[in-house]
Design a protein around this motif. Sequence first.
Motif, short mmCIF file in Angstrom:
data_model
loop_
_atom_site.label_atom_id
_atom_site.label_comp_id
_atom_site.label_asym_id
_atom_site.label_seq_id
_atom_site.Cartn_x
_atom_site.Cartn_y
_atom_site.Cartn_z
N GLY A 188 -46.34 78.10 -35.84
CA GLY A 188 -47.52 77.54 -35.59
C GLY A 188 -47.49 76.07 -35.92
O GLY A 188 -48.49 75.36 -35.64
N SER A 189 -46.63 75.54 -36.98
CA SER A 189 -46.66 74.29 -37.35
C SER A 189 -45.12 73.51 -37.69
O SER A 189 -44.64 73.55 -38.59
CB SER A 189 -47.35 74.14 -38.60
N PRO A 190 -44.64 73.12 -36.41
CA PRO A 190 -43.27 72.38 -36.58
C PRO A 190 -43.18 71.26 -37.38
O PRO A 190 -44.29 70.50 -37.38
CB PRO A 190 -42.85 72.19 -34.99
N VAL A 191 -42.26 71.24 -38.28
CA VAL A 191 -42.36 70.07 -39.12
C VAL A 191 -40.98 69.22 -38.72
O VAL A 191 -40.04 69.78 -39.04
CB VAL A 191 -42.36 70.48 -40.64
N VAL A 192 -41.14 68.00 -38.41
CA VAL A 192 -40.01 67.11 -38.19
C VAL A 192 -39.63 66.04 -39.21
O VAL A 192 -40.35 65.46 -39.95
CB VAL A 192 -40.33 66.07 -36.96
N VAL A 193 -38.14 66.19 -39.75
CA VAL A 193 -37.43 65.64 -40.90
C VAL A 193 -37.31 64.15 -40.20
O VAL A 193 -36.65 64.08 -39.29
CB VAL A 193 -36.30 66.27 -41.26
N ILE A 194 -37.86 63.13 -41.03
CA ILE A 194 -37.61 61.76 -40.61
C ILE A 194 -36.78 61.29 -41.76
O ILE A 194 -37.44 61.00 -43.07
CB ILE A 194 -38.82 60.82 -40.37
N GLY A 195 -35.48 60.62 -41.61
CA GLY A 195 -34.73 60.11 -42.49
C GLY A 195 -35.20 58.72 -42.94
O GLY A 195 -35.26 57.70 -41.94
N THR A 196 -35.42 58.60 -44.27
CA THR A 196 -35.98 57.11 -44.72
C THR A 196 -35.36 56.82 -45.86
O THR A 196 -35.85 56.53 -46.91
CB THR A 196 -37.45 57.30 -44.97
N PRO A 197 -34.18 56.41 -45.73
CA PRO A 197 -33.36 55.94 -46.99
C PRO A 197 -34.08 54.42 -47.49
O PRO A 197 -34.37 54.01 -46.64
CB PRO A 197 -31.98 55.75 -46.44
N LEU A 238 -40.95 72.02 -49.34
CA LEU A 238 -40.26 70.71 -48.93
C LEU A 238 -40.11 69.67 -49.82
O LEU A 238 -41.23 69.22 -50.57
CB LEU A 238 -41.11 70.25 -47.65
N ILE A 239 -39.08 69.05 -50.01
CA ILE A 239 -38.69 68.13 -51.12
C ILE A 239 -38.25 66.73 -50.50
O ILE A 239 -37.60 66.90 -49.53
CB ILE A 239 -37.81 68.42 -52.28
N THR A 240 -39.04 65.58 -50.75
CA THR A 240 -38.66 64.34 -49.83
C THR A 240 -37.72 63.63 -50.44
O THR A 240 -36.87 62.84 -49.86
CB THR A 240 -39.80 63.29 -50.04
N HIS A 241 -37.42 63.63 -51.96
CA HIS A 241 -35.92 63.33 -52.68
C HIS A 241 -35.95 63.80 -54.13
O HIS A 241 -36.60 64.68 -54.38
CB HIS A 241 -36.25 61.90 -52.89
N SER A 242 -34.84 63.44 -54.57
CA SER A 242 -34.33 64.32 -55.86
C SER A 242 -34.97 64.07 -57.07
O SER A 242 -35.06 64.85 -58.12
CB SER A 242 -32.81 63.89 -55.90
N VAL A 275 -45.69 66.18 -39.06
CA VAL A 275 -46.36 67.36 -38.47
C VAL A 275 -47.18 66.82 -37.56
O VAL A 275 -48.13 66.22 -37.56
CB VAL A 275 -47.14 68.32 -39.48
N PRO A 276 -46.70 67.40 -36.08
CA PRO A 276 -47.29 66.81 -34.90
C PRO A 276 -48.75 67.46 -34.81
O PRO A 276 -48.98 68.49 -35.56
CB PRO A 276 -46.32 67.34 -33.73
N ALA A 277 -49.59 66.59 -34.18
CA ALA A 277 -50.93 67.19 -34.00
C ALA A 277 -50.90 68.68 -33.13
O ALA A 277 -49.72 68.99 -32.47
CB ALA A 277 -51.63 66.19 -33.03
#
Length: 242
Positions: free
Chosen positions: A99-108, A51-55, A119-121
């Motif tokens: 077992g571990s959903p990961v939600v992407v939050i766009g943060t430009p 998982l990469i947050t930015h380039s 990652v929710p509880a």
Amino acid sequence: MHNVVILPALGDNYIYLYRYDGQRVFVVDPGDAGVVLENLQKHALDLTHVLITHSHGDHSAGAKKLKAETGATIFSPDSSAIRETDCDITDGQTLALPGSPVVVIGTPGHTSSAVCYYVPAGLDRPQPLLFTGDTMFIGGCGRIIGATARDFFDSLCRLKKLPDETLVFPGHDYTVENYEFALQVEPGSKVHEKRLAELRKISKQADMVPSSIGREKRENLFMQAGSAEEFAELRRKKDIFG
């Protein structure tokens, strides 16, 4: 337990391994593939996703080798810059890992396509987790590159809405410097003086993290900015400070 293995790398970067299904893990922002591969072998872990947050290279340079060595699937918000990307991710998307959903939050802000991973509880993690890359550091935030101060301010406002107990795992250790800057902006602040004294007693980089959304709302000046204009002025001062 938050199931996160903290891997200091490249001087002041953090790489994170998250154990989500027995010996299976995903990695966040592998700027150095060697550090990751060493830990996978040491602990007999199976890397399934990157998982990469930015380039920027200090967050993504290890992706190519990790894909070649492990067959891991690469998620990133910028496939034009990160050629190894298998899946372009977008704001609001949920990565359905077992077992571990990961939600992407766009943060430009730091870059135009930057994201954070939430990652929710769950049963094995009583507190939610947030991997922030260079969007938010402990006590600070990244530089504005390829976006606007308004974009960045709005992104931090989104993060402030997450539960206070959310654990924060940033992309760099600039923590002491950020609190020194806070004291320059707010001389005599007892909150920042006390925290800075605590931080200076920590000798291991890995022990600086995690923080929490609640703590950042109380102590991070950039999270406390009341407008995009106030945020932009703080960021201008921090750019000069260091």
